[in-house]
Every structure is written in C-alpha cells, then in structure tokens.
Scaffold this motif. Sequence first.
Motif, PDB file in Angstrom:
ATOM      1  N   GLY A 140       0.784  -1.110  -0.063  1.00 62.17           N
ATOM      2  CA  GLY A 140       0.057   0.078   0.121  1.00 62.17           C
ATOM      3  C   GLY A 140       0.721   1.200  -0.075  1.00 62.17           C
ATOM      4  O   GLY A 140       0.033   2.453   0.163  1.00 62.17           O
ATOM      5  N   ARG A 141       2.196   1.006  -0.020  1.00 57.71           N
ATOM      6  CA  ARG A 141       2.915   2.438  -0.233  1.00 57.71           C
ATOM      7  C   ARG A 141       2.635   3.371   1.046  1.00 57.71           C
ATOM      8  O   ARG A 141       2.983   4.654   0.832  1.00 57.71           O
ATOM      9  CB  ARG A 141       2.820   2.818  -1.300  1.00 57.71           C
ATOM     10  CG  ARG A 141       2.932   2.248  -2.624  1.00 57.71           C
ATOM     11  CD  ARG A 141       4.396   1.499  -2.954  1.00 57.71           C
ATOM     12  NE  ARG A 141       4.587   0.560  -3.948  1.00 57.71           N
ATOM     13  CZ  ARG A 141       5.450   0.087  -4.345  1.00 57.71           C
ATOM     14  NH1 ARG A 141       6.559   0.154  -3.789  1.00 57.71           N
ATOM     15  NH2 ARG A 141       5.421  -0.702  -5.643  1.00 57.71           N
ATOM     16  N   GLY A 142       2.293   2.810   1.995  1.00 53.43           N
ATOM     17  CA  GLY A 142       1.910   3.815   3.235  1.00 53.43           C
ATOM     18  C   GLY A 142       0.745   4.717   3.304  1.00 53.43           C
ATOM     19  O   GLY A 142       0.684   5.501   3.875  1.00 53.43           O
ATOM     20  N   LEU A 143       0.037   4.378   2.113  1.00 61.35           N
ATOM     21  CA  LEU A 143      -1.339   5.074   1.789  1.00 61.35           C
ATOM     22  C   LEU A 143      -2.356   4.518   2.709  1.00 61.35           C
ATOM     23  O   LEU A 143      -3.675   5.327   2.619  1.00 61.35           O
ATOM     24  CB  LEU A 143      -1.454   5.119   0.334  1.00 61.35           C
ATOM     25  CG  LEU A 143      -0.552   5.865  -0.555  1.00 61.35           C
ATOM     26  CD1 LEU A 143      -0.818   5.594  -1.940  1.00 61.35           C
ATOM     27  CD2 LEU A 143      -0.547   7.293   0.063  1.00 61.35           C
ATOM     28  N   PRO A 178      -5.812   4.439  -2.370  1.00 61.43           N
ATOM     29  CA  PRO A 178      -6.730   3.879  -1.590  1.00 61.43           C
ATOM     30  C   PRO A 178      -8.218   4.196  -1.862  1.00 61.43           C
ATOM     31  O   PRO A 178      -9.377   3.659  -1.249  1.00 61.43           O
ATOM     32  CB  PRO A 178      -6.509   4.668  -0.154  1.00 61.43           C
ATOM     33  CG  PRO A 178      -5.753   5.808  -0.750  1.00 61.43           C
ATOM     34  CD  PRO A 178      -5.101   5.766  -1.929  1.00 61.43           C
ATOM     35  N   GLU A 179      -8.611   4.952  -2.922  1.00 62.18           N
ATOM     36  CA  GLU A 179      -9.829   5.256  -3.171  1.00 62.18           C
ATOM     37  C   GLU A 179     -10.003   5.342  -4.795  1.00 62.18           C
ATOM     38  O   GLU A 179      -9.140   5.392  -5.467  1.00 62.18           O
ATOM     39  CB  GLU A 179     -10.415   6.531  -2.537  1.00 62.18           C
ATOM     40  CG  GLU A 179      -9.511   7.940  -2.935  1.00 62.18           C
ATOM     41  CD  GLU A 179      -9.860   9.057  -2.236  1.00 62.18           C
ATOM     42  OE1 GLU A 179      -9.647  10.083  -2.592  1.00 62.18           O
ATOM     43  OE2 GLU A 179     -10.381   8.975  -0.894  1.00 62.18           O
ATOM     44  N   SER A 194     -10.999   2.896   5.438  1.00 63.26           N
ATOM     45  CA  SER A 194      -9.735   2.218   5.671  1.00 63.26           C
ATOM     46  C   SER A 194      -9.482   1.053   6.125  1.00 63.26           C
ATOM     47  O   SER A 194     -10.737   0.456   6.621  1.00 63.26           O
ATOM     48  CB  SER A 194      -9.050   3.406   6.522  1.00 63.26           C
ATOM     49  OG  SER A 194      -9.875   3.552   7.911  1.00 63.26           O
ATOM     50  N   LEU A 195      -8.388   0.503   5.946  1.00 60.52           N
ATOM     51  CA  LEU A 195      -8.249  -0.959   6.418  1.00 60.52           C
ATOM     52  C   LEU A 195      -8.591  -1.066   8.149  1.00 60.52           C
ATOM     53  O   LEU A 195      -7.783  -0.104   8.775  1.00 60.52           O
ATOM     54  CB  LEU A 195      -7.065  -1.594   5.800  1.00 60.52           C
ATOM     55  CG  LEU A 195      -6.558  -1.367   4.541  1.00 60.52           C
ATOM     56  CD1 LEU A 195      -5.184  -2.179   4.137  1.00 60.52           C
ATOM     57  CD2 LEU A 195      -7.878  -2.259   3.850  1.00 60.52           C
TER      58      LEU A 195
END
Length: 288
Positions: free
Chosen positions: A17-20, A40-41, A109-110
């Motif tokens: 996720g590259r920190g996103l 993320p969206e 978000s996760l």
Amino acid sequence: MSEEQPQASSGALRDVGRGLENLPISLWPEGEEPVFQYTPEPVMGPGAETDPTQITFPGCACLTASCLPAACSCLLRGENYDHSCLRDIESEVEFARPMFECNVMCQCSLQFSLQVFKTDKKGWGLRTLDLIPKGRFVCEYAGEILGTLEARRRIQQQTKHDSNYIIAVREHICNGQIIETFVDPTHVGNVGRFLNHSCEPNLLMVPVRIDSMVPRLALFAAKDILPNEELSYDYSGRFHNLTKKNGNQEMSDKHKIGKPCHCGTKSCAAFLPYDSSLYSPLENPTTH
C-alpha cells in the motif's frame, strides 16, 4: 495449512500500500512484486461522467460523536450498517436497498492486517492475518472509474493470458432504469485488485455512497474468516444477491467460454463469470 502459510509477524515485509493505508499490506514471498500504482480510493478514468473525488452531497450538521440515523441528513438517504457491520447479512432483501455514508465518518480504511501472496494456480491472491468476524468491513475495490465504451475497449483488447480486473456493477432503480459503474484497478488500484473469485466466497460486495452518486464498492465478511484464510468474492454478483433457487445453474452455455475457475469449492462452476455485454461491438465514433 500448507508450508506457504506465513506467521502473523510477516507484516514487517514490504508494504504493497506504499504507506497510503492506515495499516501496512505485506507481500509474501518477497522478491517478485506486482506493478501498479496504488490508490486507496477511486480515481477518474477515461469516459467517466462524474469525478468520484468531487463532493456532491452536503455534510450533515450532527453535533454528537456518532450520527443517529433518525436525525442525520446523510444516513436518512438510505439503509446503513451498524459499526462497520452489515445488518442481517443472511437477508438478501437488505442488499437491494441503497446505502449512504457520512463523508467524514466513512473514510473506508483498512481495519485488519492483510497480505498479498502468491497462490498455486490463481496468480496473486489476498489473505487476512487477523480473525475477521462476520459482517465486518474488510476493504474496498478501488480503481479507475471508466465509461462504458472505455470498459469495452479495454476488455476486448485483453488476451486469454491477461488478468481481467474490470468489474461492472449494475444497480436497478425505479422505472426499469439501471445505473452502471465500471471500475478497473489494473494500473491504478488498491488492495482489492488482488481478490480472487470463488463460487463459495467469504466476502460480499455492496455499493455504498459516501460523497457522490458514484458508488464505492465495499467488501464485507460473509462469515467469520480465520487468520491466513484467502479472501474472495463472487465476480458475477450472484452470491447473496439473487434468490438461492437460481444459484450457479443460472450460468448458460454461452457463459462457459471464459477462463477456468480454480476456486476448488464443491459448487465450482468450472469457469469464471463472463459478462457478454462488454464484448458487444464498439461504436464507431466516426458514424455519429
């Protein structure tokens, strides 16, 4: 469990996720890495008529920490779910109603530690490192929002060796009208792009409105999901969205010309779902 199953501590591996995301998405095994741009969206893609990042719903004026359905202007638009859990997940009728969320409350978000991993026959897959209770929100299926012609063009350019990430969501509204949403996370997408199909999935996809009429494709746990279990959903939308009497028998012979299904379940239909509408001839813009 096979020798491929990692320990939960493997979350320290490379973050897909590259920190996103608010939680890292680990990759196993290390070395080969999927190539795509993480988002993320949803993002606006070719042919999209509405920008999914443009806020078109006004926010509510609730003063409490948690909005109340009877008073919140956002939640009054449609049925909602309680504390990230779907209401009565066994009821198919519930899923036919539109769902709306507050712009600020739902930032999809996760909530669980997920891991991208290599499967034996299906390429990349996605599994959970945590126990996920039934009804809980797991992740979103996010990518480029496409117009119909662009979705068809991309589908028809694929070869039998290409993975198809494009999903078509059709929502039936009043007077026989249908709202179509096409999402393609092939090049720009989130962790949902790694979800494989299953004829007996453990996830259910539900369109949820947050800040515009472009739906966000939210995936919820259809049952309790154990750590290291692969996550999956039904690409066709049949699971929990049609009457049980139809089941997998609804797939006709013309739909059995697609790619083989390797879900390994008892009710496996042998082939992945096939959307014939996306293979209809493209319109020639020079004739209009």
